[in-house]
Design an enzyme around this catalytic site. Sequence first.
Site, short mmCIF file in Angstrom:
data_model
loop_
_atom_site.label_atom_id
_atom_site.label_comp_id
_atom_site.label_asym_id
_atom_site.label_seq_id
_atom_site.Cartn_x
_atom_site.Cartn_y
_atom_site.Cartn_z
N HIS A 84 10.92 49.33 49.36
CA HIS A 84 10.05 50.47 49.05
C HIS A 84 8.69 50.25 49.72
O HIS A 84 8.39 49.14 50.19
CB HIS A 84 9.83 50.58 47.52
CG HIS A 84 9.07 49.43 46.95
ND1 HIS A 84 9.62 48.18 46.76
CD2 HIS A 84 7.77 49.30 46.56
CE1 HIS A 84 8.72 47.35 46.28
NE2 HIS A 84 7.57 48.01 46.15
N ASP B 228 4.49 50.88 48.63
CA ASP B 228 3.70 51.19 47.43
C ASP B 228 2.96 52.50 47.70
O ASP B 228 2.40 52.69 48.79
CB ASP B 228 2.72 50.05 47.14
CG ASP B 228 3.45 48.77 46.73
OD1 ASP B 228 4.64 48.83 46.37
OD2 ASP B 228 2.81 47.69 46.79
N HIS C 114 8.82 46.62 51.69
CA HIS C 114 9.00 45.29 51.14
C HIS C 114 10.01 45.34 50.01
O HIS C 114 10.39 46.42 49.55
CB HIS C 114 7.67 44.67 50.69
CG HIS C 114 6.88 45.50 49.71
ND1 HIS C 114 6.19 46.64 50.07
CD2 HIS C 114 6.68 45.35 48.38
CE1 HIS C 114 5.59 47.14 49.00
NE2 HIS C 114 5.88 46.37 47.96
N ARG D 188 11.10 34.29 38.27
CA ARG D 188 9.92 34.50 39.12
C ARG D 188 9.00 35.49 38.40
O ARG D 188 9.48 36.44 37.76
CB ARG D 188 10.33 35.05 40.48
CG ARG D 188 9.18 35.32 41.43
CD ARG D 188 9.68 35.66 42.85
NE ARG D 188 8.53 35.92 43.72
CZ ARG D 188 7.94 37.11 43.83
NH1 ARG D 188 8.41 38.15 43.19
NH2 ARG D 188 6.88 37.25 44.60
O1 AKG Z 1 7.02 40.84 42.84
C1 AKG Z 1 6.55 41.00 43.95
O2 AKG Z 1 6.24 40.03 44.66
C2 AKG Z 1 6.36 42.38 44.53
C3 AKG Z 1 6.59 43.48 43.56
C4 AKG Z 1 6.45 44.85 44.16
O3 AKG Z 1 6.60 45.06 45.34
C5 AKG Z 1 6.07 45.97 43.29
O4 AKG Z 1 6.05 45.78 42.05
O5 AKG Z 1 5.78 47.06 43.85
FE FE2 Z 2 5.70 46.94 45.92
#
Ligand code: AKG
Ligand code: FE2
Length: 315
Positions: free
Chosen positions: A188, A190, A244, A254
Amino acid sequence: MNAMHVPVLDLTRLDDPATLRALDRACREWGFFQVTAHGIDDHLLRDLFDAAHRFFALPAADKQRVARSADNPWGFFDRELTKNTRDWKEIFDFGPPDGARQRPQWPDGLPGFELAVRRYYAACAALAARLIDAIGVNLGMAPGHLRPAFGALQTSFVRLNHYPPCPAPARPEGVLTPEHGYLGVNHHTDSGALTVLLQDEQPGLEVFRDGHWHLVEPLAAALVVNIGDVVQVWSNDRYRAALHRVLTNTSKPRYSAPFFYCPAYATDYAPLQSTVDAAHPARYRAINWGEFRARRAAGDYADLGEEVQLAHYTV
Ligand SMILES: O=C(O)CCC(=O)C(=O)O
Ligand SMILES: [Fe+2]
């Protein structure tokens, strides 16, 4: 694994011409970078992780008591969809109140949790404001030009992510949603202006560049920053919001904490005048943030068909 790494910028002197050039290059080439000497106190980051660990360790019923709903986006959620596909994660979101329904929710019996989240929000908002100033300058605008969109009515929010070990990790080669198994977050971009992200030492975050996925290495002293759709539009595609995703693994949990820097709902964003000329016509029509955000949020909450994308606003 690909050997190229996302750039690391030292922010000791963000207004230094050399730093501004490195920032411009990172935004053009990756849309992703890590920052050191970012000015956020280490204690505050440790307190935030501690708060996240304690929250996600609560019994399911306690987390459900602060669950988000169709009316209120703030709180706990464990069924999020990205690209209409279930993510292998649970989250807690905190953002500003809006009207009677949209309001922060806080779990009972977790002393210090609210304070840690609010402090992290304030520190990330200050860092993001410095970065958006520098980005505006790099795009040819006067210092402070983009600031008014992020005043008291900004709609930024903090998300705590917990990715539990997953019995069936997926690892698609390209930007595909997996047919079998799970990603922590499917690919996706952001949708806000910038994201500031704290990740723990467990690898998982990957960015797509030149046809390959690249690990965003966990670096103890660094925060990750990425360009969102709003800056892509302002920059008239000089900077791209990078795709990403987050991988799962079978053995280790994690944790991460993105801060999504988002303008006020009333903000209409379009390519900045400094990015448009005869050779570079505007690629987007003006987009209203409140409208875009409402359409995206509805798609994250439930499967409503195709998710709204920037591509729907190109000219
Ligand atoms: O957890 C991560 O490192 C990225 C999370 C992510 O891309 C998001 O929550 O939009
Ligand atoms: Fe993200």
